[in-house]
Enzyme design. Structure first.
Site, PDB file in Angstrom:
ATOM      1  N   ASN A 131       0.881  -1.170   0.000  1.00  0.00           N
ATOM      2  CA  ASN A 131       0.000   0.000   0.000  1.00  0.00           C
ATOM      3  C   ASN A 131       0.919   1.220   0.000  1.00  0.00           C
ATOM      4  O   ASN A 131       1.458   1.582   1.034  1.00  0.00           O
ATOM      5  CB  ASN A 131      -0.892  -0.036   1.255  1.00  0.00           C
ATOM      6  CG  ASN A 131      -1.717   1.227   1.414  1.00  0.00           C
ATOM      7  OD1 ASN A 131      -1.807   2.044   0.494  1.00  0.00           O
ATOM      8  ND2 ASN A 131      -2.328   1.388   2.581  1.00  0.00           N
ATOM      9  N   TRP A 132       1.072   1.796  -1.173  1.00  0.00           N
ATOM     10  CA  TRP A 132       2.021   2.909  -1.277  1.00  0.00           C
ATOM     11  C   TRP A 132       1.479   4.206  -0.711  1.00  0.00           C
ATOM     12  O   TRP A 132       2.215   5.199  -0.590  1.00  0.00           O
ATOM     13  CB  TRP A 132       2.430   3.106  -2.749  1.00  0.00           C
ATOM     14  CG  TRP A 132       3.425   2.102  -3.249  1.00  0.00           C
ATOM     15  CD1 TRP A 132       4.044   1.123  -2.523  1.00  0.00           C
ATOM     16  CD2 TRP A 132       3.927   1.986  -4.588  1.00  0.00           C
ATOM     17  NE1 TRP A 132       4.901   0.410  -3.320  1.00  0.00           N
ATOM     18  CE2 TRP A 132       4.851   0.918  -4.595  1.00  0.00           C
ATOM     19  CE3 TRP A 132       3.687   2.678  -5.783  1.00  0.00           C
ATOM     20  CZ2 TRP A 132       5.532   0.526  -5.748  1.00  0.00           C
ATOM     21  CZ3 TRP A 132       4.370   2.287  -6.937  1.00  0.00           C
ATOM     22  CH2 TRP A 132       5.276   1.227  -6.918  1.00  0.00           C
ATOM     23  N   LYS A 133       0.190   4.240  -0.417  1.00  0.00           N
ATOM     24  CA  LYS A 133      -0.431   5.464   0.120  1.00  0.00           C
ATOM     25  C   LYS A 133      -0.131   6.642  -0.813  1.00  0.00           C
ATOM     26  O   LYS A 133      -0.032   6.445  -2.025  1.00  0.00           O
ATOM     27  CB  LYS A 133       0.027   5.713   1.563  1.00  0.00           C
ATOM     28  CG  LYS A 133      -0.175   4.460   2.427  1.00  0.00           C
ATOM     29  CD  LYS A 133      -0.032   4.695   3.903  1.00  0.00           C
ATOM     30  CE  LYS A 133      -0.259   3.374   4.647  1.00  0.00           C
ATOM     31  NZ  LYS A 133      -0.236   3.529   6.093  1.00  0.00           N
ATOM     32  N   HIS A 154      -9.651   1.367   4.620  1.00  0.00           N
ATOM     33  CA  HIS A 154      -8.388   1.559   5.341  1.00  0.00           C
ATOM     34  C   HIS A 154      -8.613   2.542   6.488  1.00  0.00           C
ATOM     35  O   HIS A 154      -9.399   3.483   6.359  1.00  0.00           O
ATOM     36  CB  HIS A 154      -7.312   2.090   4.379  1.00  0.00           C
ATOM     37  CG  HIS A 154      -5.955   2.088   4.995  1.00  0.00           C
ATOM     38  ND1 HIS A 154      -5.527   3.097   5.833  1.00  0.00           N
ATOM     39  CD2 HIS A 154      -4.944   1.187   4.929  1.00  0.00           C
ATOM     40  CE1 HIS A 154      -4.309   2.803   6.254  1.00  0.00           C
ATOM     41  NE2 HIS A 154      -3.932   1.660   5.717  1.00  0.00           N
ATOM     42  N   GLU A 166      -6.965   4.955   7.509  1.00  0.00           N
ATOM     43  CA  GLU A 166      -6.748   6.374   7.148  1.00  0.00           C
ATOM     44  C   GLU A 166      -7.968   6.936   6.438  1.00  0.00           C
ATOM     45  O   GLU A 166      -8.342   8.100   6.624  1.00  0.00           O
ATOM     46  CB  GLU A 166      -5.469   6.508   6.296  1.00  0.00           C
ATOM     47  CG  GLU A 166      -4.221   6.360   7.168  1.00  0.00           C
ATOM     48  CD  GLU A 166      -3.025   5.741   6.477  1.00  0.00           C
ATOM     49  OE1 GLU A 166      -2.960   5.728   5.238  1.00  0.00           O
ATOM     50  OE2 GLU A 166      -2.129   5.249   7.201  1.00  0.00           O
ATOM     51  N   GLU A 171      -5.698  -4.651  10.589  1.00  0.00           N
ATOM     52  CA  GLU A 171      -4.688  -3.608  10.799  1.00  0.00           C
ATOM     53  C   GLU A 171      -5.004  -2.823  12.063  1.00  0.00           C
ATOM     54  O   GLU A 171      -5.801  -1.884  12.041  1.00  0.00           O
ATOM     55  CB  GLU A 171      -4.677  -2.643   9.605  1.00  0.00           C
ATOM     56  CG  GLU A 171      -4.307  -3.296   8.294  1.00  0.00           C
ATOM     57  CD  GLU A 171      -3.703  -2.280   7.317  1.00  0.00           C
ATOM     58  OE1 GLU A 171      -2.579  -2.525   6.871  1.00  0.00           O
ATOM     59  OE2 GLU A 171      -4.338  -1.251   7.044  1.00  0.00           O
ATOM     60  N   GLY A 226       2.184   2.570  10.802  1.00  0.00           N
ATOM     61  CA  GLY A 226       3.143   3.667  10.647  1.00  0.00           C
ATOM     62  C   GLY A 226       3.804   4.095  11.947  1.00  0.00           C
ATOM     63  O   GLY A 226       4.431   5.142  12.025  1.00  0.00           O
ATOM     64  N   SER A 237       3.147  -1.805  10.510  1.00  0.00           N
ATOM     65  CA  SER A 237       4.580  -1.877  10.782  1.00  0.00           C
ATOM     66  C   SER A 237       5.201  -3.236  10.449  1.00  0.00           C
ATOM     67  O   SER A 237       6.083  -3.712  11.163  1.00  0.00           O
ATOM     68  CB  SER A 237       4.881  -1.476  12.234  1.00  0.00           C
ATOM     69  OG  SER A 237       4.484  -0.121  12.446  1.00  0.00           O
ATOM     70  N   GLY A 270       2.715  -0.903   4.334  1.00  0.00           N
ATOM     71  CA  GLY A 270       2.783   0.504   3.956  1.00  0.00           C
ATOM     72  C   GLY A 270       4.233   0.936   3.792  1.00  0.00           C
ATOM     73  O   GLY A 270       4.874   0.689   2.774  1.00  0.00           O
ATOM     74  N   GLY A 271       4.778   1.582   4.837  1.00  0.00           N
ATOM     75  CA  GLY A 271       6.115   2.166   4.784  1.00  0.00           C
ATOM     76  C   GLY A 271       7.192   1.263   4.190  1.00  0.00           C
ATOM     77  O   GLY A 271       7.960   1.690   3.322  1.00  0.00           O
TER      78      GLY A 271
HETATM   79  P1  PGA Z   1       2.626   0.560   7.698  1.00  0.00           P
HETATM   80  O1  PGA Z   1       1.152   0.739   7.030  1.00  0.00           O
HETATM   81  O2  PGA Z   1       3.177  -0.724   7.125  1.00  0.00           O
HETATM   82  O3  PGA Z   1       3.388   1.766   7.236  1.00  0.00           O
HETATM   83  O4  PGA Z   1       2.425   0.490   9.153  1.00  0.00           O
HETATM   84  C1  PGA Z   1       0.319  -0.358   6.831  1.00  0.00           C
HETATM   85  C2  PGA Z   1      -0.975   0.095   6.217  1.00  0.00           C
HETATM   86  O5  PGA Z   1      -1.452   1.187   6.589  1.00  0.00           O
HETATM   87  O6  PGA Z   1      -1.560  -0.579   5.352  1.00  0.00           O
END
Ligand code: PGA
Length: 253
Positions: free
Chosen positions: A9-11, A96, A98, A168, A174, A214, A235-236
């Site tokens: 998930n590159w956001k 998600h 977010e 999640e 994050g 994470s 994500g990250g």
């Molecule tokens: P993260 O994000 O790996 O940066 O914690 C995961 C996500 O939000 O899908």
């Protein structure tokens, strides 16, 4: 046997130019890897280019980070399921945290998107997860159940085969603080039990449940080694091709 699914998930990261050079290097790293499904969900602006570069690859699937449930029309800023399908997008991340927290998405809205995605031939990656406050209050299981029931209303057992659930925990996203493998396994088991109530045990046993929050090369193997953890939503750590390929490899180790 559930085939593991590792999704990036590159956001709101990665330009088209960055996408091109990422894929070039990522492809080399995952070339020898088999038996795991890989998904990359770039921002909308990079989907067309990534689609062209992937050329219908069976190994790396295209994902989107969101969509709207209406077919078309006056919905400024939104993208429809058919627009994604036109670009050979296969998976769409929905609900998600977010989207829920920053953009106010509710289970009812997420449900409309899930239903539309399935009817349009897209596979939802449905995200659920509790906040730190909810976990500290011992309410995580209840929160997961409410989100799953609300987001999956009207989804049939047959359609559940096309759904991936991502657990999640919001406090792990994050933050560098991942759930322990035991905490994650406990939540995943609960998710599967709720899915069995919503459909049946046989259907629930086939649904893939990803862990997200994470995930890094260093913790991927211990999380993915848990019996009910069938993949990761990253994500990250997915923004770097070599690191993400190491997480992919941890799924087949
Ligand atoms: P993260 O994000 O790996 O940066 O914690 C995961 C996500 O939000 O899908």
């Amino acid at each position: 046997m559930r085939k593991k699914i590792i999704a990036a998930n590159w956001k709101m990261n990665m330009t088209v130019a960055e996408t091109v050079s990422y894929l070039e290097s990522f492809r080399v790293h995952v070339e020898p890897v088999n038996g795991v499904e890989i998904v990359i969900a770039p921002p909308f602006t990079a989907i067309a280019k990534l689609s062209e570069l992937l050329g219908g690859s069976q190994k790396i699937r295209l994902g989107a980070q969101n969509m709207y449930f209406e077919k078309n029309g006056a919905f400024t800023g939104e993208v429809s399921a058919s627009m994604l399908r036109e670009l050979f997008v296969k998976y769409v991340i929905l609900g998600h945290s977010e989207r829920r927290q920053i953009f106010g998405e509710t289970d009812a809205l997420v449900n409309k998107k899930v239903v539309t995605a399935l009817a349009s031939g897209l596979r939802p990656i449905l995200c659920v997860g509790e906040t730190l406050e909810e976990r500290d209050a011992g309410r995580e299981k209840e929160v997961l159940e409410t989100q799953l029931r609300g987001s999956l209303a009207g989804v049939t057992a047959a359609q559940m085969n096309d759904v991936v659930v991502a657990y999640e925990p919001v406090w792990a996203i994050g933050t560098g603080r991942n759930a322990t493998p035991e905490q994650a396994q406990d939540a995943h088991k609960h998710v599967r039990e709720v899915l069995a109530e919503l459909t049946d045990a046989g259907t629930a046993a086939k649904v893939r449940i990803q862990y997200g929050g994470s995930v890094k090369p260093a913790n991927a193997a211990s999380l993915l080694g848990q019996p009910d953890i069938d993949g990761a939503l990253v994500g990250g750590a997915s923004l770097e091709a070599l690191g993400f390929s190491e997480i992919v490899k941890a799924a087949v180790a």
